[in-house]
Design a protein around this motif. Sequence first.
Motif, mmCIF file in Angstrom:
data_model
loop_
_atom_site.group_PDB
_atom_site.id
_atom_site.type_symbol
_atom_site.label_atom_id
_atom_site.label_comp_id
_atom_site.label_asym_id
_atom_site.label_seq_id
_atom_site.Cartn_x
_atom_site.Cartn_y
_atom_site.Cartn_z
ATOM 1 N N PRO A 1 -1.836 2.061 -2.952
ATOM 2 C CA PRO A 1 -2.969 1.626 -2.133
ATOM 3 C C PRO A 1 -4.171 1.276 -2.997
ATOM 4 C CG PRO A 1 -2.723 3.993 -2.009
ATOM 5 C CD PRO A 1 -1.528 3.486 -2.755
ATOM 6 N N LEU B 1 -8.937 1.272 0.210
ATOM 7 C CA LEU B 1 -8.107 1.901 1.221
ATOM 8 C C LEU B 1 -8.072 3.417 1.016
ATOM 9 C CD1 LEU B 1 -6.194 1.753 3.608
ATOM 10 C CD2 LEU B 1 -4.316 1.270 2.011
ATOM 11 N N LYS C 1 -9.477 6.227 3.577
ATOM 12 C CA LYS C 1 -8.633 7.335 4.033
ATOM 13 C C LYS C 1 -9.302 8.675 3.747
ATOM 14 C CE LYS C 1 -4.651 8.316 5.921
ATOM 15 N NZ LYS C 1 -4.183 7.733 7.186
ATOM 16 N N PRO D 1 -1.493 6.318 1.061
ATOM 17 C CA PRO D 1 -2.962 6.359 0.999
ATOM 18 C C PRO D 1 -3.531 7.770 1.129
ATOM 19 C CG PRO D 1 -2.263 4.498 2.326
ATOM 20 C CD PRO D 1 -1.032 5.297 2.032
ATOM 21 N N SER E 1 0.820 -1.216 0.000
ATOM 22 C CA SER E 1 0.000 0.000 0.000
ATOM 23 C C SER E 1 0.850 1.261 0.000
ATOM 24 C CB SER E 1 -0.925 0.014 1.220
ATOM 25 O OG SER E 1 -0.172 0.006 2.427
#
Length: 252
Positions: A32, A36, A40, A214, A28
């Motif tokens: 990512p 995800l 975020k 992310p 990630s």
Amino acid sequence: MASKKIPLWVIVFWLAVWQVVSMVVGYSILCPSPWLTLTKLWGLVGQASFWLSIATTLGRISTGFLTATATAVVVAVLSHLSKPVGELLSPLILVFKSVPVASFTILILIWFSSSYLAIIIAFIMVMPLVYSNVLTAIEQLDPDLNQMATLFNLTSYTKIRYVLLPQIIPYFRSACLVGLGMSFKAGIAAELIGLPKNSIGEQLYAAKLYLDTPSVFAWTVAIVILCFWYEKLFATAITWLCNRLEKVRWTA
């Protein structure tokens, strides 16, 4: 000109490609997954700093864009009315068009506070574009319509509103719609270098500094969404204003 709507299947396709690339990479920190990134982004949306950065950046870019538009229209008219004015401004317009954003950013940071960065960069991006389009429109005005206005002894106000504006507006609208995207992207890019406080650029740099990929992806998605609605909002306002002016007839 409004942006074409992207079909849902196209969005799903590229999200699938993104997911596959993320799975192949397997880390990630490098790429990512869409889920995800969305998670975020959802977390960022709940933070006051997220909205403060967006409001600050949009306010600065909008200020630069509107100031550049108004300035460009005025100086384009002056350049048409006075040849020396046009000759005097031509080197400045050439510099604005030719010098990279990074160079202007460094100079601005030397001369001014970073809080003015996005405003000035947006101004530099938009001003020559609107200036060139409006000046071109003025220089290509239909001489027959001008002669007709003179023949009917129209007042200056009537001539400007009913004869000149309908010919200039299409050029003006086109320049504004192109300048919107340019000012947004250039403004954020400049912030990423200058790091003004409470800005999108500062948030992106902080995420990169801590290897929070992310968050970088989440902010990038947020920027894409913001840019879309930013352009849509201003484009709607500009188109509405121009359409109102274009609907004017010879009934006054």
